[in-house]
Design an enzyme around this catalytic site. Structure first.
Site, short mmCIF file in Angstrom:
data_model
loop_
_atom_site.label_atom_id
_atom_site.label_comp_id
_atom_site.label_asym_id
_atom_site.label_seq_id
_atom_site.Cartn_x
_atom_site.Cartn_y
_atom_site.Cartn_z
CB ALA A 1 22.20 -18.12 -55.54
N PRO A 2 19.89 -18.82 -57.39
CG PRO A 2 19.17 -20.17 -59.28
CD PRO A 2 18.78 -18.89 -58.01
N GLY A 3 19.98 -16.35 -59.48
CA GLY A 3 19.95 -15.38 -60.23
C GLY A 3 18.81 -14.73 -61.52
N GLY A 4 18.37 -15.92 -61.27
CA GLY A 4 16.38 -16.03 -62.43
C GLY A 4 15.97 -14.30 -62.33
CE LYS A 5 11.78 -15.10 -57.75
NZ LYS A 5 12.14 -16.31 -58.12
CB CYS B 1 8.47 -21.11 -54.66
SG CYS B 1 10.33 -21.80 -53.49
#
Length: 282
Positions: A113-117, A226
């Site tokens: 989550a939230p799904g960028g990768k 990060c």
């Protein structure tokens, strides 16, 4: 000063003569980037559409643009709602790029989550193969982004990654962390203390052990955070090597404190750490 004294002392030791540049960058707004969803549109066509609306874009990668000027919110356009792009920091593209997933592979996004990768993985796989996306939270946002971006090869599970037992070709472990590399986007990270770093490192090692157990021999794992903290980055990679992983050279930034790893300092994008690991064949 946006960082607390504990963190400032750490970064001054790590950066040396570049510490002043780091502080100056930290006081500026974080640049905004968009990743073009090539499953739905070509980068050239999206750029044309957005520039007609008054956006000013700079190409930084074949399918990634820096948003230099935005007459309206970049997350409020028709193109965004249609899933033509994802708001994603430039630095956060490199974990997926390093994993290099191929169409037809079975890939696990452990903390999705939230799904960028997750959606970036699907884009590189051309919607072929299978991506298992797990997370203990925010699965609604993950599901929404998968649907918005036209991704069809993802299976979503709301569960603790440490409970999964399956053999995958490739694994992305973008681990939960203290997030000190994204402080310009999330100022609450300024409160991070040593105890928070140690707690995160402990969880990251547990997830790394799970990843090793679930990766096929000869398979690749990319570990990323990060965070800027060595305990969450190089120390976790050293633990991975003790499990039996082999370290391969990652790309995307300057070399980390451990040879072969990558650190992206938050000068032009969010801070990131990336390591590429392989489980050798016995």
């Amino acid at each position: 000063m946006i960082y607390n004294e504990f963190l400032l002392k750490r970064y001054e030791e790590m950066l040396g003569s570049r510490f002043k540049e780091f502080l100056e960058a930290s006081r500026k707004p974080l640049p905004k980037y968009i990743r073009v969803n090539t499953l739905r549109i070509r980068p050239k066509e999206l750029r044309r559409r957005l520039e007609e609306k008054g956006f000013e874009l700079k190409k930084v990668m074949d399918y990634c643009f820096l948003v230099k000027k935005a007459p309206i919110s970049i997350g409020a356009t028709t193109e965004y709602l249609l899933g033509y792009y994802f708001l994603q920091d430039y630095s956060s593209l490199f974990p997926t790029i390093n994993l290099d997933p191929k169409p037809g592979e079975i890939v696990w996004d452990m903390c999705a989550a939230p799904g960028g990768k997750t959606t970036h993985l699907a884009q590189l796989m051309k919607n072929q193969g299978v991506i298992v996306a797990t997370d203990v939270r925010k699965v609604k946002s993950l599901w929404y982004n998968v649907m918005r971006m036209g991704v069809t090869n993802v299976i979503i599970y709301q569960r603790d990654a440490r409970e999964v037992k399956y053999k995958f070709d490739k694994i992305l472990l973008d681990a939960p962390c203290t997030g000190t590399g994204i402080l310009r986007r999330d100022p609450t990270r300024v409160r991070v203390k040593l105890r928070d770093i140690r707690k995160a490192s402990s969880l990251q090692k547990e997830l790394m052990k799970t990843a090793y157990e679930n990766l096929k021999e000869g398979g690749t794992l990319v570990y990323s955070t990060c965070s800027l903290e060595p305990e969450e980055n190089e120390e976790v990679v050293e633990y991975a090597l003790s499990l039996g992983f082999e370290l391969k050279r990652a790309i995307g930034g300057e070399e980390g404190l451990l040879k072969g790893t990558v650190r992206i300092w938050p000068f032009e994008s969010s801070g990131f750490f990336i390591a590429k690991l392989v489980r050798p064949c016995e």
